[in-house]
Motif scaffolding. Structure first.
Motif, mmCIF file in Angstrom:
data_model
loop_
_atom_site.group_PDB
_atom_site.id
_atom_site.type_symbol
_atom_site.label_atom_id
_atom_site.label_comp_id
_atom_site.label_asym_id
_atom_site.label_seq_id
_atom_site.Cartn_x
_atom_site.Cartn_y
_atom_site.Cartn_z
ATOM 1 N N VAL A 49 3.856 -0.135 2.043
ATOM 2 C CA VAL A 49 3.554 -0.916 3.725
ATOM 3 C C VAL A 49 2.704 -2.259 3.439
ATOM 4 N N ASN A 50 3.197 -3.083 4.241
ATOM 5 C CA ASN A 50 3.441 -4.658 3.949
ATOM 6 C C ASN A 50 2.763 -5.014 5.170
ATOM 7 N N THR A 90 -1.195 2.696 -5.099
ATOM 8 C CA THR A 90 -1.237 1.273 -5.480
ATOM 9 C C THR A 90 -1.304 0.035 -4.360
ATOM 10 N N GLY A 91 -1.486 -1.242 -4.100
ATOM 11 C CA GLY A 91 -1.669 -1.859 -3.675
ATOM 12 C C GLY A 91 -3.205 -1.880 -3.775
ATOM 13 N N GLU A 92 -3.925 -3.121 -2.257
ATOM 14 C CA GLU A 92 -4.259 -3.263 -1.491
ATOM 15 C C GLU A 92 -4.402 -3.916 -0.487
ATOM 16 N N VAL A 150 0.969 -0.964 -0.190
ATOM 17 C CA VAL A 150 0.251 0.194 -0.050
ATOM 18 C C VAL A 150 0.431 1.366 -0.168
ATOM 19 N N SER A 151 1.277 2.317 -0.883
ATOM 20 C CA SER A 151 1.254 3.413 -1.482
ATOM 21 C C SER A 151 0.226 4.742 -1.506
ATOM 22 N N LYS A 152 0.711 5.284 -1.069
ATOM 23 C CA LYS A 152 -0.271 7.145 -1.391
ATOM 24 C C LYS A 152 0.591 8.498 -0.796
ATOM 25 N N SER A 153 0.629 8.872 -2.480
ATOM 26 C CA SER A 153 1.407 10.411 -2.006
ATOM 27 C C SER A 153 0.444 11.214 -1.478
#
Length: 301
Positions: free
Chosen positions: A19-20, A54-56, A6-9
């Protein structure tokens, strides 16, 4: 609860970076980190308040749809209640938003008001309550729908020690019922008391993640606590001691890197009859400070 990459900008700022996390069912999972580390971004992504780039994020192996989001309780750091509503009506209304029928919501509201010590304030408007009372109402509102996952962001803010103990005990009660709880806080001593697992987020990245025992095992023994049967003090020339401090009748000796606690025992015993000798791993607060500083040095290098 599972977070995968999980990524956020926000523009040039990377608030969350790959982030995992695997958060076990029925556990209390501490989210720790300095201000601006990315905790709130991660929490808001779990709540679907913001969408990650991105990510789930999966709950019970499923993407977070509307049905699953109703199974999540959230107490945000920013407080918000309808100040002109009666406390009981507030709780019933918030329960109804999560699908709890009115009659059942009223029964649960009265039960929670009793549990948090505000039954006598049932028919008073929210703006007649103190800050601490309002916080307890929001705590009750978070659990009233009997969610599977609860996110508590600075839940003890504004509470006195007695009410912190009350809410801490209720958090542990809800855990025993199988509720999964994410506990985000700056009060590291409280996190140390109740968390089964912790993650430390710094610069949008997870730099520590694991059970309390696993995390402590990765940090060396840092101090020795000793006490004598009489006013004897530890020898002044002990090797490998950074500093010493006396507290409530015992001495805490902080060890230099590489110093072995066992090497001190003979010298300490020779000074007089010991009534206490214990080697201690660092507190969660000390781990937090060391891990953040270590990470920042790595980033600078």
């Amino acid at each position: 609860l599972t977070l995968r990459d999980v990524s956020k900008s926000y523009g040039e700022v990377k608030a969350a970076r790959d982030v995992n996390l695997e958060i076990p069912r029925g556990s209390i999972y501490g989210f720790l980190g300095p201000n601006g580390a990315g905790k709130t971004t991660t929490i808001r992504s779990i709540m679907n308040i913001i969408l990650p780039d991105t990510g789930e994020i999966l709950l019970a192996g499923r993407p977070l749809d509307a049905e699953l989001r109703d199974r999540i309780g959230y107490l945000p750091e920013e407080r918000g209640l309808y100040r002109k509503m009666k406390t009981v009506d507030q709780l019933v209304y918030l329960a109804e938003l999560k699908g709890v029928p009115g009659d059942e919501g009223t029964r649960r509201a009265d039960d929670w008001l009793e549990r948090v010590g505000l039954a006598a304030w049932r028919d008073r408007k929210v703006d007649a309550l103190s800050t601490g009372m309002q916080q307890k109402i929001q705590f009750a509102a978070t659990f009233i729908s009997q969610p599977d996952l609860v996110i508590l962001d600075e839940v003890f803010s504004g509470l006195d020690p007695l009410n912190i103990e009350l809410l801490r005990d209720m958090i542990l009660e809800e855990k025993k019922k199988g509720t999964t709880i994410i506990f985000s806080t700056h009060m590291l001593a409280e996190a140390e008391k109740i968390c089964d697992f912790i993650c430390l987020i710094e610069g949008g990245q997870v730099i520590i993640d694991g059970s309390m025992d696993e995390v402590r095992a990765n940090f060396p023994l840092r101090s020795v606590r000793v006490a004598y049967a009489d006013p004897t003090e530890p020898p002044a020339d002990l090797p490998g001691i950074l500093h010493r401090e006396k507290h409530e009748g015992s001495w805490r000796l902080m060890l230099d890197a590489g110093a072995a606690p066992g090497d001190l025992l003979a010298r300490l015993s020779a000074a007089g009859p010991l009534t206490l000798y214990s080697a201690n791993r660092p507190s969660l607060s000390e781990i937090f400070l060391e891990a953040v500083e270590r990470n920042r040095k790595e980033v600078r290098s």
